[in-house]
Design an enzyme around this catalytic site. Structure first.
Site, PDB file in Angstrom:
ATOM      1  N   CYS A 119     -24.906  -2.991  -0.833  1.00  0.00           N
ATOM      2  CA  CYS A 119     -23.847  -3.535   0.031  1.00  0.00           C
ATOM      3  C   CYS A 119     -23.504  -2.542   1.142  1.00  0.00           C
ATOM      4  O   CYS A 119     -23.397  -2.910   2.315  1.00  0.00           O
ATOM      5  CB  CYS A 119     -22.622  -3.867  -0.816  1.00  0.00           C
ATOM      6  SG  CYS A 119     -21.280  -4.626   0.109  1.00  0.00           S
ATOM      7  N   CYS A 120     -23.355  -1.241   0.782  1.00  0.00           N
ATOM      8  CA  CYS A 120     -23.071  -0.211   1.795  1.00  0.00           C
ATOM      9  C   CYS A 120     -24.220  -0.120   2.808  1.00  0.00           C
ATOM     10  O   CYS A 120     -23.986   0.105   4.000  1.00  0.00           O
ATOM     11  CB  CYS A 120     -22.862   1.146   1.135  1.00  0.00           C
ATOM     12  SG  CYS A 120     -21.273   1.359   0.311  1.00  0.00           S
ATOM     13  N   CYS A 202     -13.461   0.244   2.265  1.00  0.00           N
ATOM     14  CA  CYS A 202     -13.324  -1.209   2.167  1.00  0.00           C
ATOM     15  C   CYS A 202     -12.274  -1.553   1.102  1.00  0.00           C
ATOM     16  O   CYS A 202     -12.129  -0.839   0.106  1.00  0.00           O
ATOM     17  CB  CYS A 202     -14.657  -1.835   1.800  1.00  0.00           C
ATOM     18  SG  CYS A 202     -15.900  -1.667   3.096  1.00  0.00           S
ATOM     19  N   CYS A 205     -13.186  -1.690  -2.675  1.00  0.00           N
ATOM     20  CA  CYS A 205     -13.771  -0.453  -3.211  1.00  0.00           C
ATOM     21  C   CYS A 205     -12.827   0.733  -3.088  1.00  0.00           C
ATOM     22  O   CYS A 205     -13.253   1.884  -3.195  1.00  0.00           O
ATOM     23  CB  CYS A 205     -15.083  -0.163  -2.490  1.00  0.00           C
ATOM     24  SG  CYS A 205     -16.303  -1.460  -2.725  1.00  0.00           S
ATOM     25  N   CYS A 230     -21.576   6.698   0.591  1.00  0.00           N
ATOM     26  CA  CYS A 230     -22.053   5.351   0.894  1.00  0.00           C
ATOM     27  C   CYS A 230     -23.369   5.359   1.641  1.00  0.00           C
ATOM     28  O   CYS A 230     -23.876   4.317   2.021  1.00  0.00           O
ATOM     29  CB  CYS A 230     -21.008   4.603   1.698  1.00  0.00           C
ATOM     30  SG  CYS A 230     -20.441   5.512   3.116  1.00  0.00           S
TER      31      CYS A 230
END
Ligand code: SF4
Length: 238
Positions: A119-120, A202, A205, A230
């Site tokens: 996702c990162c 985010c 997170c 990340c």
């Protein structure tokens, strides 16, 4: 530009002030060839103020992952109006986000380190790499005492994974110095900092930390500390 020669000329900057490091970068690379990467955290607000004092034309950009807290957009707006600048917001590729969501759903980051890093990668690393490809150096707010993964940060270093120079003018600053500068200059800051969030990423997170916890303890809190990067600030095996 010769990498070794630039690093040699930066050797004398180990004890330089943050503004001296930024001024050196402007004279070395030109304001248009460097940029400040901000996520509107406390260190980035200090750097925005310093960078614009040195040269108002230095570009400022941010990664809009699509999952940021409203409080971050609020400080982005305050920063835009205080300095009268344009802040470039980099978005992830639409097709990549759509494919990731179709495959793994909206909360994949909680299921494994691999899915979190995926996702990162899509939301942060790919848009960042595209931006950095056009620059000679980028300016970041990393400090050595922020995390176990940041203890060896230098004020000027070669960013091997992105192929440009990376400036960390606040490398030797303490958290107390950062907040002293913010208060002294009445800088806008993310109000989540007042709610126990020393480090803000985010929304899904990031959580508040308890008194005495590490400043990065609220980032990807379900992972071990050595995994907590990340991919934006890869250093060797990190
Ligand atoms: Fe995705 Fe979380 Fe990384 Fe943001 S911090 S890009 S939501 S995994």
């Amino acid at each position: 530009m010769d990498k070794a020669e630039v690093l040699k000329s930066a050797q004398g900057l180990a004890a330089a002030t943050a503004q001296e490091v930024i001024s050196w970068a402007v004279s070395r690379f030109g304001a248009a060839n460097i940029a400040l990467a901000t996520s509107f955290g406390a260190e980035d607000q200090v750097l925005t103020d310093m960078v614009l004092r040195v040269d108002k034309t230095i570009p400022v950009f941010t990664l809009d992952t699509g999952r940021l807290p409203q409080e971050t957009y609020d400080v982005m707006e305050l920063t835009r109006s205080r300095y009268g600048i344009k802040i470039e917001a980099l978005f992830p590729e639409k097709a990549a986000v759509e494919a990731m969501l179709a495959e793994h759903g909206p909360n994949q980051f909680y299921r494994s380190v691999e899915l979190r890093k995926n996702c990162c990668q899509v939301r942060k690393v790919v848009p960042l790499k595209k931006k950095l490809a056009a620059l000679s150096a980028w300016i970041c707010g990393l400090r050595r005492d922020q995390a176990v993964t940041r203890g060896s940060v230098s004020k000027v270093e070669w960013d091997e994974s992105n192929g440009l120079f990376k400036l960390n003018p606040l490398a030797d600053w303490t958290e107390k110095e950062v907040w002293g500068f913010i208060k002294l200059n009445d800088l806008p800051y993310n109000r989540l900092h007042d709610q126990g969030y020393p480090s803000i990423g985010c929304a899904p997170c990031t959580r508040a930390v308890k008194p005495g916890e590490d400043v990065r303890a609220g980032r990807w809190w379900w992972e071990n500390p050595e995994h907590k990067e990340c991919g934006l600030h890869s250093r060797g095996k990190r």
